[in-house]
Scaffold this active site. Structure first.
Site, PDB file in Angstrom:
ATOM      1  CG  ASN A 195      -0.286  -0.024   2.538  1.00 27.84           C
ATOM      2  OD1 ASN A 195       0.738   0.631   2.729  1.00 27.84           O
ATOM      3  ND2 ASN A 195      -0.840  -0.760   3.487  1.00 27.84           N
ATOM      4  CG  LEU A 196       0.919   6.147  -0.803  1.00 28.51           C
ATOM      5  CD1 LEU A 196       1.796   6.033  -2.044  1.00 28.51           C
ATOM      6  CD2 LEU A 196      -0.100   7.279  -0.968  1.00 28.51           C
ATOM      7  CB  SER A 197       1.474   3.583   4.595  1.00 23.98           C
ATOM      8  OG  SER A 197       0.439   4.534   4.675  1.00 23.98           O
ATOM      9  CD  GLU A 198       2.210  -2.541   3.442  1.00 20.59           C
ATOM     10  OE1 GLU A 198       1.880  -3.335   4.350  1.00 20.59           O
ATOM     11  OE2 GLU A 198       1.909  -2.712   2.240  1.00 20.59           O
ATOM     12  CG  ASP A 264      -5.645 -10.289   3.438  1.00 21.95           C
ATOM     13  OD1 ASP A 264      -4.426 -10.104   3.287  1.00 21.95           O
ATOM     14  OD2 ASP A 264      -6.186 -10.407   4.552  1.00 21.95           O
TER      15      ASP A 264
END
EC number: 2.7.1.167
Length: 477
Positions: A195-198, A264
């Site tokens: 995701n964007l944060s990761e 998921d």
């Protein structure tokens, strides 16, 4: 819009990763505890759902694909509950039991659709012998179309690099939902889905879409990935591949109640679609639609084939077949893969009349799919004058999309759709009126690609201009 979903029943996918059990306690809250300033929940409903890698497997199985799940569990009630729940939805489980550890369990207490607290019961599986996991992967590689590695940093994927190499040697694509900032662990994977944060935790804060693309392409090169899919919450998702233009897909979520398990769903649908023989672009199109459905549900959830089909088709308030240019390219690619003939036409279609309807029906009969490209409001003004359009673009597209003859509707800003047509390259380009084929915008590009160009007649006496004139005369009278 008429959509044919992938043949998921022929797809085989193995999921390896951190399995867990999600428990939910529900009940009303009407008072504060006298023991501490906390609400008292009177529990009246208890639910148990597979979570983590198990939720990925459930998402795959819910589409009708063959899902196999491998992971580490304890020998306890939670493991038995997991096995039963998964067997009920046709997930084949092959757990490695570790008697010294409990099965990872997360308990959530909810009241009035609000999560009040989460309690985790777990011990990491780091240090557990990975060989039984490797053996299970090796046994399955000849019968699966994709391998998903679902990493929640609980220890099941401590030997992730060896797992990637096993799959690569067998020619099986490896999709990984990463965890943490050490992406070196995932070197050589087919696709990562952070995701964007990761993603930003690895490459740094990105202020623009261009920075996401630039840093994402560098990450692909640094870690020898085949592709990268960055999920961006309300901004949709971005697919990056070496040598290809980035594909940015807007979110399809209408309401967001809970993002639990959305990642998921994305990787599960991606894997099932790829294993069914579709392209990565097509897989992302379906995954994006599925994500829009699942975030509208509370708790870890799956998407049924019917829900996915409805999401892909589009909801009534988005105009049925109304699409962005990028979505249209994916839909056309899928149609071509099915051997369908794509017909394309264009126009303002300001006040839809019988002549339009007849013309579009005749155009549709010439192929299997009909695309209608519509001039934007600004383009219409330049073409027809300041008094036009009578109906704004959104309304014109919704009406067109509701016609049975029309599969897909897309807009363009330029004076002509030449650029758009050159990007789509339909099998047949159709235009109504008294044009010569060589005068039609996009004809040269279509001919160069081996396509056809055809002029159809409108019904005599039917025109938007005549309708407007009649309305004006009636007002004066």
């Amino acid at each position: 819009m008429k959509v044919t979903l992938s043949e998921f029943e022929r797809a085989g996918v193995m999921v390896v990763g951190d399995v867990m059990l999600d428990r939910y306690w529900y009940g009303p809250t009407s008072r504060i505890s006298p023991e501490a300033p906390v609400p008292v929940v009177k529990v009246n409903t208890i639910e148990e759902r597979p979570g983590g890698a198990a939720n990925v497997a459930m998402n795959i199985a819910s589409l009708g694909a063959n899902a196999r799940l491998v992971g580490l569990t304890g020998i306890d009630d939670a493991a038995r509950a997991l096995s039963k729940s998964l067997a009920d939805v046709n997930v084949k489980c092959d757990f490695v039991s570790v008697p010294t550890h409990p099965t990872i369990t997360k308990l959530r207490v909810l009241s009035r659709n609000q999560q009040l607290i989460r309690l985790d019961f777990e011990e990491g599986f780091e240090g557990v012998d990975p060989q039984p996991l490797h053996e299970r992967i090796n046994q399955a590689l000849s019968s699966i179309g994709a391998l998903v590695l679902s990493d929640y940093a609980k220890g099941a994927l401590a030997s992730v690099q060896q797992m990637i190499q096993l799959a690569r040697k067998a020619g099986v694509p490896v999709l990984i939902d990463p965890k943490g900032t050490d992406f070196e662990r995932y070197r050589g994977a087919t696709l990562l889905t952070p995701n964007l944060s990761e993603f930003e935790a690895v490459v740094g804060k990105c202020k623009t879409e261009e920075e996401i693309v630039e840093r994402g392409m560098k990450l692909i090169a640094d870690y020898e990935l085949s592709a990268l899919l960055v999920t961006r919450s309300e901004q949709g998702m971005s697919l990056l591949q070496p040598g290809k233009a980035p594909l940015h897909m807007p979110t399809q979520a209408q309401e967001v109640y809970d993002v639990t398990g959305a990642g998921d769903t994305v990787i599960g649908v991606l894997a099932a679609t790829l294993a069914a023989g579709n392209s990565l672009e097509e897989a992302c199109f379906f995954a994006n639609a599925a994500a829009g459905v699942v975030v509208g549900k509370l708790g870890t959830s799956t998407v049924s084939p019917i829900e996915l089909e409805n999401a892909v088709r589009g909801r009534a308030d988005t105009g049925f077949g109304v699409m962005t240019e990028e979505e249209l390219k994916l839909a056309v690619a899928a149609a071509r893969k099915r051997g369908e003939k794509v017909v394309m036409t264009n126009g303002v279609f300001d006040i839809l009349h019988a002549g339009h309807v007849s013309y579009l029906a005749n155009a549709r009969k010439l192929g299997d799919r009909l695309i209608v490209a519509v001039n934007s409001d600004a383009s219409t003004k330049r073409l027809k004058g300041d008094s036009r359009p009578v109906n704004p673009l959104e309304q014109r597209m919704i009406v067109l999309g509701a016609l049975e003859a029309v599969d897909w509707v897309v807009s363009f800003e330029e004076d002509t759709p030449q650029r758009l047509i050159a990007g789509i390259l339909p099998d047949l380009l159709v235009k109504g009126g008294d044009y010569k084929p060589e005068e039609i915008a996009g004809s040269k590009e279509v001919w160069a690609n081996g396509g056809e160009v055809l002029v159809l007649n409108f019904e005599d006496g039917c025109s938007t201009t005549n309708i407007i004139k009649k309305i004006q005369q009636d007002k004066k009278g």
